[in-house]
Design an enzyme around this catalytic site. Structure first.
Site, short mmCIF file in Angstrom:
data_model
loop_
_atom_site.label_atom_id
_atom_site.label_comp_id
_atom_site.label_asym_id
_atom_site.label_seq_id
_atom_site.Cartn_x
_atom_site.Cartn_y
_atom_site.Cartn_z
N ARG A 1 0.87 -1.19 0.00
CA ARG A 1 0.00 0.00 0.00
C ARG A 1 0.89 1.22 0.00
O ARG A 1 1.89 1.26 0.72
CB ARG A 1 -0.84 0.09 1.29
CG ARG A 1 -1.90 -0.93 1.46
CD ARG A 1 -3.17 -0.66 0.75
NE ARG A 1 -3.80 0.63 0.98
CZ ARG A 1 -4.97 0.97 0.44
NH1 ARG A 1 -5.60 0.12 -0.34
NH2 ARG A 1 -5.49 2.15 0.66
N ASN B 1 11.82 -0.11 5.03
CA ASN B 1 11.18 -0.91 3.97
C ASN B 1 12.25 -1.80 3.35
O ASN B 1 13.44 -1.45 3.34
CB ASN B 1 10.60 0.00 2.89
CG ASN B 1 9.93 -0.78 1.77
OD1 ASN B 1 9.18 -1.73 2.03
ND2 ASN B 1 10.21 -0.43 0.53
N HIS C 1 13.15 -3.62 -0.28
CA HIS C 1 12.78 -3.58 -1.70
C HIS C 1 13.64 -4.60 -2.45
O HIS C 1 14.87 -4.67 -2.24
CB HIS C 1 13.03 -2.17 -2.26
CG HIS C 1 12.65 -2.05 -3.70
ND1 HIS C 1 11.34 -2.01 -4.12
CD2 HIS C 1 13.40 -2.02 -4.83
CE1 HIS C 1 11.30 -1.94 -5.44
NE2 HIS C 1 12.54 -1.94 -5.90
N GLU D 1 8.67 9.70 -1.01
CA GLU D 1 8.81 9.18 -2.37
C GLU D 1 8.99 7.66 -2.29
O GLU D 1 9.83 7.17 -1.54
CB GLU D 1 10.02 9.80 -3.08
CG GLU D 1 10.01 11.30 -3.19
CD GLU D 1 10.40 11.98 -1.88
OE1 GLU D 1 11.30 11.48 -1.16
OE2 GLU D 1 9.78 13.01 -1.55
C1 GAR Z 1 9.68 -9.29 -0.81
O1 GAR Z 1 10.46 -9.73 -1.89
C2 GAR Z 1 9.84 -7.78 -0.65
O2 GAR Z 1 11.12 -7.32 -0.95
C3 GAR Z 1 8.83 -7.29 -1.65
O3 GAR Z 1 7.73 -8.15 -1.53
C4 GAR Z 1 8.21 -9.42 -1.12
C5 GAR Z 1 7.42 -9.84 0.09
O4 GAR Z 1 7.72 -11.17 0.42
N1 GAR Z 1 8.48 -5.92 -1.43
C6 GAR Z 1 8.16 -5.09 -2.39
O5 GAR Z 1 8.13 -5.38 -3.56
C7 GAR Z 1 7.82 -3.69 -1.91
N2 GAR Z 1 7.96 -2.76 -2.98
P1 GAR Z 1 7.43 -11.72 1.86
O6 GAR Z 1 5.95 -11.42 2.16
O7 GAR Z 1 7.67 -13.20 1.76
O8 GAR Z 1 8.34 -11.03 2.83
#
Ligand code: GAR
Length: 223
Positions: A100, A116, A118, A152
């Site tokens: 979100r 966070n 990424h 951002e």
């Molecule tokens: C992870 O790879 C995380 O880096 C990514 O979602 C996945 C969640 O996996 N996050 C994003 O893309 C945020 N922009 P998880 O629920 O198994 O931790």
């Protein structure tokens, strides 16, 4: 510290939307007595997020703040989110696959206290589908980044990074799996430094105790 005096651990909320494997890595790290943070809450915007069950199985309090109950009104949703975080006396927030967008005013309330993760080596490949885009670009090195959250999206001072090799024959899925393993290493390491109060932001860059290097926060496997 005198014997017998408990050191107060930072209270962390992990915000998820899905499976929660990074959440599990953080929970596992925080289970160690010497870790400076405790996971006080796992909160999801999606009632069906599998990570909620995993968190509950680990004995962690869980909450759902479902934006559809607030007519997808971001302000009301974020007020509900903030109320939960305050109810659990949260010090630090970790976004872990929380899909979100958060408003500048919400982010501002957690300035310097929200991380966070990424799945790319920022500032490359901000946004979604990072692994497919990395493959399409033909990069040889890909990875993951833990950063402070700023208004951002996918910006903010970088706290930790992990590099992984892109291999011949990789698909988005095989690459994602390799990156995910690295994510599970850097997120607990980054949170540890933040919870210890050792992170300062100087000129938009993270500094740990005044050191210029990234000891403990840069993972580069054998390639
Ligand atoms: C992870 O790879 C995380 O880096 C990514 O979602 C996945 C969640 O996996 N996050 C994003 O893309 C945020 N922009 P998880 O629920 O198994 O931790």
């Amino acid at each position: 510290m005198a014997k017998g005096i408990a050191v107060s651990k930072k209270r962390v909320a992990i915000l998820i939307s899905g499976r929660g494997s990074n959440m599990e890595a953080l929970i596992a790290a925080a289970a160690q007595e010497s870790y400076p943070a405790q996971i006080a809450l796992v909160l999801s915007n999606r009632p069906g997020a599998p990570g909620l069950r995993r968190a509950a199985a680990a004995g962690i309090a869980t909450e759902i703040v479902d934006p559809t109950l607030y007519g997808n009104d971001r302000e009301r949703f974020e007020r509900a989110l903030q109320t939960k975080l305050e109810a659990y006396r949260i010090d630090l927030v970790c976004l872990a696959g929380f899909m979100r967008l958060l408003s500048p005013s919400f982010v501002g309330q957690w300035h310097g206290r929200m991380l966070n993760i990424h799945p790319a080596l920022l500032p490359a490949f901000k946004g979604l589908d990072t692994h497919a885009r990395a493959l399409a670009a033909g990069v040889k090195i890909h990875g993951a980044t833990v950063h402070m959250v700023v208004p951002e999206v996918d910006c903010g001072p970088i706290l930790a990074q992990a590099a992984v090799a892109v291999r011949e024959g990789d698909t988005a899925d095989t690459l994602a799996a390799r990156v995910l393993e690295a994510e599970h290493r850097i997120y607990p390491a980054a949170l540890k430094f933040l919870a210890e109060g050792r992170v300062r932001v100087v000129d938009g860059r993270c500094r740990i105790d005044g050191r210029a290097d990234a000891d403990g926060l840069l993972f580069v496997p054998n390639i």
